[in-house]
Write an enzyme that holds these catalytic residues in place. Structure first.
Site, PDB file in Angstrom:
ATOM      1  N   ASP A   1     -33.080  39.433  91.252  1.00 33.71           N
ATOM      2  CA  ASP A   1     -32.990  37.918  91.698  1.00 33.71           C
ATOM      3  C   ASP A   1     -34.705  37.031  90.624  1.00 33.71           C
ATOM      4  OD1 ASP A   1     -33.304  35.087  92.480  1.00 33.71           O
ATOM      5  OD2 ASP A   1     -34.296  36.025  94.508  1.00 33.71           O
TER       6      ASP A   1
ATOM      7  N   ASN B   1     -35.808  34.408  90.155  1.00 25.29           N
ATOM      8  CA  ASN B   1     -35.707  33.300  90.433  1.00 25.29           C
ATOM      9  C   ASN B   1     -36.169  32.680  91.205  1.00 25.29           C
ATOM     10  OD1 ASN B   1     -32.960  32.444  91.201  1.00 25.29           O
ATOM     11  ND2 ASN B   1     -32.712  31.205  90.034  1.00 25.29           N
TER      12      ASN B   1
ATOM     13  N   ASP C   1     -34.102  32.319  94.339  1.00 27.93           N
ATOM     14  CA  ASP C   1     -33.527  31.679  95.329  1.00 27.93           C
ATOM     15  C   ASP C   1     -32.586  32.776  96.298  1.00 27.93           C
ATOM     16  OD1 ASP C   1     -31.615  32.934  93.420  1.00 27.93           O
ATOM     17  OD2 ASP C   1     -30.461  31.049  92.618  1.00 27.93           O
TER      18      ASP C   1
ATOM     19  N   ASP D   1     -28.931  37.579  89.165  1.00 27.70           N
ATOM     20  CA  ASP D   1     -29.041  36.383  88.236  1.00 27.70           C
ATOM     21  C   ASP D   1     -28.797  37.376  86.766  1.00 27.70           C
ATOM     22  OD1 ASP D   1     -31.800  36.299  87.693  1.00 27.70           O
ATOM     23  OD2 ASP D   1     -32.130  34.925  89.561  1.00 27.70           O
TER      24      ASP D   1
ATOM     25  N   ASP E   1      -9.071  42.056  85.437  1.00 33.65           N
ATOM     26  CA  ASP E   1      -9.027  41.699  87.191  1.00 33.65           C
ATOM     27  C   ASP E   1      -7.328  41.477  87.474  1.00 33.65           C
ATOM     28  OD1 ASP E   1      -9.767  40.923  89.636  1.00 33.65           O
ATOM     29  OD2 ASP E   1      -9.213  39.945  89.529  1.00 33.65           O
TER      30      ASP E   1
ATOM     31  N   GLU F   1      -8.037  46.697  85.738  1.00 40.67           N
ATOM     32  CA  GLU F   1      -7.718  46.322  87.785  1.00 40.67           C
ATOM     33  C   GLU F   1      -6.338  46.815  88.158  1.00 40.67           C
ATOM     34  OE1 GLU F   1      -9.131  45.260  91.584  1.00 40.67           O
ATOM     35  OE2 GLU F   1      -8.038  43.968  89.961  1.00 40.67           O
TER      36      GLU F   1
END
Length: 542
Positions: free
Chosen positions: A35, A37, A39, A43, A214, A278
Site C-alpha cells: 500500500d 497511499n 488507505d 495498489d 480467468d 485458468e
C-alpha cells in the site's frame, strides 16, 4: 534402492526461442502486496516500488490479478470497465509506470482478462437489463422463467444457490456462475467477442506481455439451457454446485473457436505475447488440451490439480506428467501450488511436519516440473495460510461456506515487508485484511539478513531453473512414486534426476552411476532421504 537411468529425450527445437516456455512467473494480488497511499489497500504504485524485490528472485515475469474499475463484490473479478484502473489501485499512468519499471528490470507483465462475466455495474449490463430490444439486449445470458416462475434450469452458482437471478425490468432471469453481481456474458455473440478482443488490444497497446484468462471454460454455455445431470452420490460436497456434472453451463465446443481469435490478436504484436487459461472443474484435463492445441489457440493452461489437493502426493506429479506427455500438437502446461483462490500449500500439506522444511522442498519440486511455474506472492517467504477471524472475513465464498473450508481470505492477507513495522510494513493504516502475527516473523527484511532463509533458498532454487536447459525445457519421465518420488528431466545435451521424500519417515534412495548432486534440501544425501528431503542430480548426456 536404486533406479535405472532414464532415456535421454530431446527438447522441442523451438523451446529456446520463446521466453515463456518454462518461465517462472510471480503472481501479485494487488490488494495485498503493498500500500503506497495509506488507505490499507495495496495498489499499483506499491507494486512498482517493490519490483526490485520481485526481480531479485530470478523470475521471468509478473502476473497481476485484476486492478480494473470494479465495485469489488468479488474484489476485482467483477469488472465494470475493462479499460479502466479502479481508483483504489491508482491510474492508467500508474500502470504505465509499472510496466516501464518491470521491463527495465527484465520482467514481463501478464494481466488478468475476466471475459466470462462482468460486474452488474458495467455499462453493458446496465443497458442490457432495461429491455429486450436495446443494443446490449443479447450481450448477456437471459431466459424466461418456467411456467411456475422458477429459474429456467437447475444450474447452480459456484458461490452457492441458483445460478439465475430474476430481473423485473426485463421480466427475465439472467444467468451468473458466480455472484448475482457477476452476470454471465453471452460469449457466443460476435459483438461481445469483438468488444472483448478490443479490450485485450487496449492492454497490449500499453505494453503488456500477455494474458491470464480467468474462468475460461464458463465463457460459452449450452444455448438450449439443458439441465445439468447429477453426479452419483459420494465425494466431498460443500455447495449445491458440487452435486452437478457441469456439462451445459460451461465447456461448450465453441470456446476454442474464440481462442483462435485471441491467438490471432496476440500475434499481431511484436515479440512473444503469452496467453494462459485458468481451467477448473470436473473436465479440466480435456478442456486444457482443447484450449491449447495445435499452435492455434492459447499457449498454456493450468488447472487445480495441486491447488485443491488436501495432501501433496507423488501420484499428483505422475498424473500431471501423464496429462501433458509432450505429444505432437499439444499445448504447454503451467503449474502452481498456491494462488488467490486456494488456501496456501504450506497449510494444506504440512501434516504436522516442519513448515520451513516443507516450503523449501516444495519450491525445489515446483522448480523441477515440466511447464511454466507460478510462484504466489509470499511463497518465497514460506508463508502459511493467514488466520482471519470470522468477523474480518470479506470473501463471499469464505463467508458462505464457513467453517467448512479454509476460504480464500487467508491466502490473501498482506505481504509482510518489515517485521517490526506497523502492519508488517504493508501499510501505515489498518489493512483490508489483518496481518497474521506469525507472518511478521517471516518478513522480507528479516529473511534478507539471513543467508539460510527461505527467501534466499528461493533465489538459489529459481536460479537452478534458469541455468539448466533440462529444467526449463526438457522432457519429463516419472520413474517411481513409492516410497520415493523420482523423475527425470532431459534434453539432448543434459540429463537431470530428482528424488523427493514426501512422507514422514526416512527412506533409502541411491542415484544411478554417473550422476552428481547439484542441490539438496533438508539434509538429503545420495543414499539417504529424510522426511521432506529432496535431491537434484545431473549428468552430461551423450
Amino acid at each position: 534402492m536404486s533406479n535405472a537411468a532414464p532415456e535421454i529425450l530431446p527438447a522441442p527445437d523451438q523451446a529456446h526461442q520463446e521466453w515463456w516456455r518454462g518461465a517462472v512467473i510471480y503472481q501479485i494480488y494487488p490488494r495485498s502486496f503493498a500500500d503506497s497511499n495509506g488507505d490499507g489497500i495495496g495498489d499499483l504504485n506499491g507494486i512498482t516500488e517493490h519490483l526490485d524485490h520481485v526481480a531479485s528472485l530470478g523470475v521471468d515475469g509478473v502476473w497481476i490479478s485484476p486492478f480494473y474499475t470494479s465495485p469489488m463484490k468479488d474484489f476485482g473479478y467483477d469488472v465494470a470497465d475493462y479499460c479502466g484502473v479502479d481508483p483504489i489501485f491508482g491510474t492508467l499512468e500508474d500502470f504505465d509506470r509499472l510496466v516501464e519499471k518491470a521491463h527495465g528490470l527484465g520482467l514481463k507483465v501478464i494481466v488478468d482478462q475476466v471475459w466470462s462475466h462482468t460486474s452488474d455495474q458495467h455499462d453493458w449490463f446496465k443497458e442490457s437489463r432495461q429491455n429486450r430490444t436495446n443494443k446490449y439486449a443479447d450481450w448477456y445470458v437471459w431466459a424466461d422463467a418456467k411456467p411456475d416462475g422458477s429459474p429456467p434450469n437447475n444450474w447452480q452458482s459456484v458461490f452457492g444457490g441458483p445460478g439465475w437471478t430474476w430481473d423485473a425490468r426485463r421480466g427475465q432471469y439472467y444467468q451468473h456462475n458466480f455472484l448475482p453481481e457477476q452476470p454471465q456474458l453471452n460469449g457466443r455473440n460476435p459483438a461481445v467477442q469483438e468488444a472483448l478482443l478490443a479490450a485485450g488490444a487496449f492492454w497490449l497497446d500499453r505494453g503488456v506481455d500477455g494474458f491470464r484468462l480467468d474462468a475460461l471454460n464458463f465463457m460459452i454455455n449450452d444455448p438450449s439451457l439443458r439441465d445439468n445431470p447429477p453426479f452419483p452420490p459420494g465425494g466431498k460436497r460443500t455447495r449445491p454446485f458440487d452435486f452437478q456434472d457441469k456439462l451445459y453451463n460451461q465447456s461448450h465446443a465453441e470456446i476454442p473457436l474464440f481462442l483462435e481469435r485471441v491467438r490471432q490478436l496476440t500475434e499481431r504484436y511484436d515479440g512473444d505475447r503469452f496467453t494462459v487459461a485458468e481451467v477448473g472443474g470436473d473436465h479440466a484435463d480435456r478442456e486444457m488440451k482443447e484450449y491449447t492445441a495445435d499452435g492455434r489457440h492459447l499457449h498454456s493452461a493450468y488447472g487445480f490439480l495441486y491447488l485443491y489437493a488436501d495432501a501433496m502426493k507423488a501420484d499428483l506429479v505422475r498424473q500431471g506428467a501423464e496429462m501433458w506427455p509432450g505429444a505432437e500438437g499439444e499445448g504447454w502446461p503451467s503449474w502452481t501450488f498456491s494462488n488467490h483462490d486456494a488456501p496456501r500449500a504450506i497449510s494444506r500439506w504440512a501434516d504436522d511436519r516442519d513448515e520451513r522444511q516443507l516450503a523449501e522442498m516444495l519450491m525445489l519440486l515446483l522448480v523441477c516440473l515440466r511447464g511454466n511455474i507460478f510462484v504466489y506472492y509470499g511463497e518465497e517467504l514460506g508463508l502459511p495460510q493467514g488466520y482471519v477471524p470470522f468477523e474480518r472475513l470479506v470473501d463471499p465464498e469464505a463467508i458462505t461456506n464457513w467453517p467448512q473450508t479454509l476460504g480464500r481470505d487467508g491466502a490473501r492477507t498482506p505481504m509482510p515487508w518489515k517485521a517490526h513495522a506497523a502492519y508488517a510494513g504493508f501499510s501505515n493504516a489498518e489493512p483490508w485484511l489483518p496481518v497474521d502475527p506469525c507472518h511478521q516473523a517471516l518478513a522480507v527484511d528479516l529473511q534478507e539478513a539471513d543467508p539460510a532463509s527461505m527467501l534466499n533458498a528461493t533465489r538459489r532454487l529459481l536460479a537452478l531453473r534458469s541455468s539448466h536447459e533440462a529444467l526449463r525445457h526438457g522432457d519429463m519421465q516419472v520413474l517411481s512414486t513409492d516410497p520415493v518420488l523420482s523423475f527425470s528431466r532431459s534434453t539432448s545435451t543434459e540429463q537431470m534426476l530428482m528424488a523427493f521424500n514426501l512422507g514422514h519417515t526416512v527412506q533409502a534412495w541411491s542415484a544411478p552411476a554417473g550422476y552428481q548432486v547439484i542441490e539438496a534440501v533438508n539434509g538429503a544425501v545420495d543414499g539417504h532421504l529424510p522426511s521432506l528431503g529432496g535431491l537434484l542430480l545431473r549428468r552430461q548426456a551423450g
